[in-house]
Design an enzyme around this catalytic site. Structure first.
Site: not given
Ligand code: AP5
Ligand code: MG
Length: 210
Positions: A13, A84, A123, A155, A166
């Site tokens: 994402k 979410r 990552r 991270r 997660r």
């Molecule tokens: P990346 O692009 O970083 O993936 P991502 O989908 O952004 O993954 P996240 O871990 O950030 O998602 P998340 O939903 O768990 O975390 P968030 O920060 O929202 O890519 C991942 C890896 O793959 C990278 O190394 C990249 O280089 C590689 N990659 C990408 N595309 C690729 C491809 N096509 N091929 C190969 N490799 C590739 O949330 C974190 C925390 O915040 C949550 O756990 C929660 O505690 C809180 N939080 C956030 N939003 C909310 C909400 N709405 N409600 C409640 N709590 C929330």
């Molecule tokens: Mg992300």
């Protein structure tokens, strides 16, 4: 141009969001990034993030509400990681309705469990916001950021023991949103197993076709 980007943890994402907002000049709204900033001074937020649990809906919804009141979102926005839960989606609908804002599409980056785990475990991120993958999207110099030469780190919620939690949280609380958005007709499934640039091309094609 208002979009939602959904998908399991590690789907890509954030990676795609960067490319989309750059190409289309819209605002990137990542609740994860906002909470990573907030956890520096808020112990409760830190505990939720580091245990892989969701931050309570009320806190998230209020934070997003405030953000959507800013003027810059008129350029268009991309929500990354929000909503979410079904409750968050309903609250978002209310917010948007009262401001007369419409969502154009909900892009779901589809990757299976094993791929999500591989992507998360490899990552590496920089404090400047850049993100890499040790095998799939490596930096030019191992451990160093291409953009600012900063030190790349893992991270804290990417550690093995948190990743499973997660993904469990995603299955139970976020996956039901797929049906929620399918019913609206806004849902677009994107094959997330393709390369970073192929995934982007697919999303771009949908945006440009609108
Ligand atoms: P990346 O692009 O970083 O993936 P991502 O989908 O952004 O993954 P996240 O871990 O950030 O998602 P998340 O939903 O768990 O975390 P968030 O920060 O929202 O890519 C991942 C890896 O793959 C990278 O190394 C990249 O280089 C590689 N990659 C990408 N595309 C690729 C491809 N096509 N091929 C190969 N490799 C590739 O949330 C974190 C925390 O915040 C949550 O756990 C929660 O505690 C809180 N939080 C956030 N939003 C909310 C909400 N709405 N409600 C409640 N709590 C929330
Ligand atoms: Mg992300």
């Amino acid at each position: 141009m208002n979009y939602i980007l959904m998908g399991p943890p590690g789907a890509g994402k954030g990676t795609q969001a960067k490319k989309i907002v750059e190409k289309f000049g819209i605002v990137h709204l990542s609740t994860g990034d906002m909470f990573r900033e907030a956890k520096k001074s808020d112990e409760d937020i830190r505990k939720f993030l580091e245990s892989g649990q969701l931050v309570p809906d009320e806190i998230v919804v209020n934070m997003v509400k405030k953000r959507l009141e800013k003027d810059d979102i008129k350029k268009g926005f991309l929500l990354d990681g929000f909503p979410r839960t079904v409750n968050q989606a309903q609250e978002l609908d209310k917010m948007l309705k009262s401001e007369n804002i419409k969502i154009d599409a909900v892009f779901f980056i589809d990757v299976h469990f094993e791929e999500a785990v591989k992507r998360i475990s490899g990552r590496r991120v920089c404090s400047c916001g850049a993100s890499y993958h040790v095998n799939f999207i490596p930096p030019k110099v191992k451990g160093k950021c291409d953009v600012c030469n900063g030190e790349l780190i893992q991270r804290s919620d990417d550690k093995e023991n948190v990743v499973k939690d997660r993904l469990d949280v995603y299955e139970k609380q976020t996956r039901p949103l797929i049906d929620y958005y399918k019913k609206t007709g806004l849902f677009v499934n994107i094959d997330g197993l393709k390369s970073e640039s192929e995934v982007f091309e697919e999303i771009k094609k949908h945006i440009e076709a609108k």
